[in-house]
Design a protein around this motif. Structure first.
Motif, short mmCIF file in Angstrom:
data_model
loop_
_atom_site.label_atom_id
_atom_site.label_comp_id
_atom_site.label_asym_id
_atom_site.label_seq_id
_atom_site.Cartn_x
_atom_site.Cartn_y
_atom_site.Cartn_z
N SER A 86 -20.74 55.83 43.64
CA SER A 86 -19.54 56.21 44.35
C SER A 86 -18.71 55.01 44.79
O SER A 86 -18.47 54.10 44.00
N ILE A 87 -18.31 55.00 46.05
CA ILE A 87 -17.42 53.97 46.56
C ILE A 87 -18.09 52.59 46.52
O ILE A 87 -17.45 51.59 46.22
N ALA A 88 -19.38 52.54 46.80
CA ALA A 88 -20.09 51.26 46.77
C ALA A 88 -20.06 50.68 45.35
O ALA A 88 -19.85 49.48 45.16
N LYS B 279 -8.25 53.04 48.35
CA LYS B 279 -7.85 52.49 47.06
C LYS B 279 -8.60 51.19 46.81
O LYS B 279 -8.99 50.50 47.73
N LEU B 280 -8.78 50.88 45.56
CA LEU B 280 -9.42 49.64 45.15
C LEU B 280 -8.43 48.49 45.26
O LEU B 280 -7.24 48.69 45.51
N PHE B 281 -8.92 47.27 45.08
CA PHE B 281 -8.07 46.09 45.18
C PHE B 281 -6.87 46.15 44.23
O PHE B 281 -5.82 45.63 44.52
N ASP B 282 -7.06 46.79 43.09
CA ASP B 282 -5.97 46.85 42.11
C ASP B 282 -5.01 48.02 42.38
O ASP B 282 -4.08 48.25 41.63
N GLY B 283 -5.23 48.77 43.46
CA GLY B 283 -4.34 49.86 43.84
C GLY B 283 -4.74 51.22 43.31
O GLY B 283 -4.18 52.23 43.70
N ASP B 284 -5.71 51.27 42.41
CA ASP B 284 -6.17 52.55 41.87
C ASP B 284 -7.03 53.28 42.91
O ASP B 284 -7.74 52.65 43.69
N PRO B 285 -6.98 54.63 42.92
CA PRO B 285 -7.84 55.38 43.85
C PRO B 285 -9.30 55.27 43.41
O PRO B 285 -9.59 55.04 42.24
N THR B 286 -10.21 55.42 44.36
CA THR B 286 -11.64 55.38 44.03
C THR B 286 -12.05 56.70 43.38
O THR B 286 -11.41 57.73 43.58
N SER B 287 -13.15 56.65 42.65
CA SER B 287 -13.66 57.87 42.01
C SER B 287 -14.25 58.83 43.03
O SER B 287 -14.37 60.03 42.77
N ALA B 288 -14.60 58.34 44.22
CA ALA B 288 -15.22 59.19 45.23
C ALA B 288 -14.21 59.89 46.12
O ALA B 288 -14.57 60.78 46.89
N GLY B 289 -12.95 59.51 46.04
CA GLY B 289 -11.94 60.16 46.86
C GLY B 289 -11.74 59.46 48.20
O GLY B 289 -12.20 58.34 48.41
N ASP B 290 -11.07 60.15 49.09
CA ASP B 290 -10.71 59.58 50.39
C ASP B 290 -11.88 59.62 51.36
O ASP B 290 -12.85 60.35 51.18
#
Length: 111
Positions: free
Chosen positions: A25-27, A81-92
């Motif tokens: 997930s986010i990790a 969001k990740l450093f590159d601005g994309d959302p994470t796969s795990a959501g908010d």
């Protein structure tokens, strides 16, 4: 695990890479972004720095639900969001936990 294969895991960077392969997930997203955009970060090759980073910033959802009285909804979800601005796969981020966790070495940490 590392003591079972002392030659394979002789270097801390090998220990970090092996452990990182279990992240989810986010990790996992956080680790991946560091690999791509900050490959000199000590967290990627130093065991102590790696464990501090993930112990201080992430808690497993399965652990959080063991103490449901501490799991609280955020009034407004935090867009993640990740450093590159994309959302994470795990959501908010939708919940938070306030608790004191005591580790087997006796160290306590407020979460």
């Amino acid at each position: 695990m590392f003591q079972a294969k002392p030659i394979t895991f002789q270097l801390e960077s090998s220990q970090v890479a092996s452990t990182a392969s279990y992240l989810q997930s986010i990790a996992f997203d956080h680790y991946t972004v560091l690999l791509q955009f900050n490959s000199n970060n000590p967290m990627l090759f130093n065991w102590l720095t790696f464990t501090q980073e993930f112990s201080n910033n992430f808690i497993d959802e399965s652990l959080a639900v063991l103490a449901p009285q501490h799991l609280q909804c955020l009034p407004t979800p935090i867009l993640l969001k990740l450093f590159d601005g994309d959302p994470t796969s795990a959501g908010d981020i939708t919940h938070y936990v306030e608790m004191i966790m005591t580790f087997t070495n006796g160290q306590c940490q407020y979460l």
